[in-house]
Design a protein around this motif. Sequence first.
Motif, PDB file in Angstrom:
ATOM      1  N   LYS A   6       0.849  -1.186   0.000  1.00 41.30           N
ATOM      2  CA  LYS A   6       0.000   0.000   0.000  1.00 41.30           C
ATOM      3  C   LYS A   6       0.884   1.236   0.000  1.00 41.30           C
ATOM      4  O   LYS A   6       1.815   1.331   0.790  1.00 41.30           O
ATOM      5  CB  LYS A   6      -0.849  -0.025   1.268  1.00 41.30           C
ATOM      6  N   ARG A   8       0.568   5.322   0.382  1.00 48.54           N
ATOM      7  CA  ARG A   8      -0.317   6.431   0.721  1.00 48.54           C
ATOM      8  C   ARG A   8       0.159   7.665  -0.044  1.00 48.54           C
ATOM      9  O   ARG A   8       1.337   8.040   0.062  1.00 48.54           O
ATOM     10  CB  ARG A   8      -0.252   6.683   2.232  1.00 48.54           C
ATOM     11  N   ASP A  16      -4.962   5.908  -1.039  1.00 47.33           N
ATOM     12  CA  ASP A  16      -4.047   4.768  -1.086  1.00 47.33           C
ATOM     13  C   ASP A  16      -3.972   4.210  -2.496  1.00 47.33           C
ATOM     14  O   ASP A  16      -4.970   4.203  -3.229  1.00 47.33           O
ATOM     15  CB  ASP A  16      -4.545   3.630  -0.177  1.00 47.33           C
ATOM     16  N   LEU A  18      -3.201   0.515  -3.858  1.00 47.53           N
ATOM     17  CA  LEU A  18      -2.984  -0.872  -3.443  1.00 47.53           C
ATOM     18  C   LEU A  18      -2.385  -1.635  -4.608  1.00 47.53           C
ATOM     19  O   LEU A  18      -2.885  -1.560  -5.724  1.00 47.53           O
ATOM     20  CB  LEU A  18      -4.309  -1.543  -3.057  1.00 47.53           C
ATOM     21  N   THR A  34     -13.624   1.549   1.612  1.00 43.32           N
ATOM     22  CA  THR A  34     -13.049   2.880   1.367  1.00 43.32           C
ATOM     23  C   THR A  34     -14.117   3.968   1.222  1.00 43.32           C
ATOM     24  O   THR A  34     -13.915   5.102   1.646  1.00 43.32           O
ATOM     25  CB  THR A  34     -12.177   2.858   0.079  1.00 43.32           C
TER      26      THR A  34
END
Length: 351
Positions: A6, A8, A16, A18, A34
């Motif tokens: 992940k 940020r 994020d 992923l 989310t």
Amino acid sequence: MDKINKIRVNTSTPYDVLIERGSLEKCGKIIADTVKSRTAVIITDDKVNNLYGYTVKKSMEDNGFNVSVFEFPNGEASKNSDTLNKIYDFLCEKNITRSDILIALGGGVVGDITGFASATFLRGIGFIQIPTTLLAQIDSSVGGKTAIDLKGGKNLVGAFKQPELVICDSETLKTLTPEFLSDGMAEAIKYGMIRDNKLFELIASHNLNNVDEIMDKMVYTCIDIKRQVVENDEFDKGERMILNFGHTLGHAVEGYYNYKTYTHGCGVAVGMCMITKKLCSDEVYIKLSECLENYNLPISVPVSSDKLLPFCSKDKKRSGGNLNYIVCREIGKAEIVNTTVEDFNNLMSDI
Ligand code: GLY
């Protein structure tokens, strides 16, 4: 690298990215964790819809979403105001409200037009990127540049709009043709050139046939470089320009051939080589050109500079009579050079 990775991205609205093999199948749960909304529109193209539309829709429905799908024909020719208007009409037909969410499922064209629809429909609604090409995973899905093309050029109308989440599943890269893989590799090589000598060496020690061995590490590293650059300069006023290494001449190559002969990645490969050959040591040029050739990317085009250079002065990064070009005199270090269009033309007149 099988675990979830992940990243940020701390921009004006943080999110994020992923990176996980197989994440497409569980994207519904990830998205449900989310966003609050349970109404979503997947925007995709016919090719990607055939490959992954069902998986994404089912995963979202299994997680409580009411999902509609808008599909348009694959390719850059769709990234225009006609398609955009059809998307707006579809969103109206489905009574989409500000709290609902758009899902961009596909490559750069899908991501750019969905992002622009999300920036403008109802003065802005949320969107999620699920990029399915290497180029979209490591470049266009992260950083919030959204746009459509005009007859006058690519990406001429756009907005900055950060996504709420980006989901990269490198399994999707397995269905890319070698040409699309090469296209993305040009941008990966660019990241090595501008910021990370080790990444460059890793890529240079592989080729199109075995790049899958380093794919997850490479995708992660490229996205992390993009994160750093975008966090430092979200609105493209300074440092972010280094991401345009090879792009001024690259766009000229794409434009000269009417966007038909050379993909974006091929244009960037040629652009990086031209500027490096002109301004850097033989050692840097040879390393760059050999690395590009490992990935079946071109290092020159059979056209003289007097035909190519007029397309550089159309570049949208131009400001008044000036333009910025990027040079990497050492692998891993980029420099922004501001010059007049005239001086740039003189410099490159014998390429
Ligand atoms: N693709 C270049 C940028 O995001 O700035």
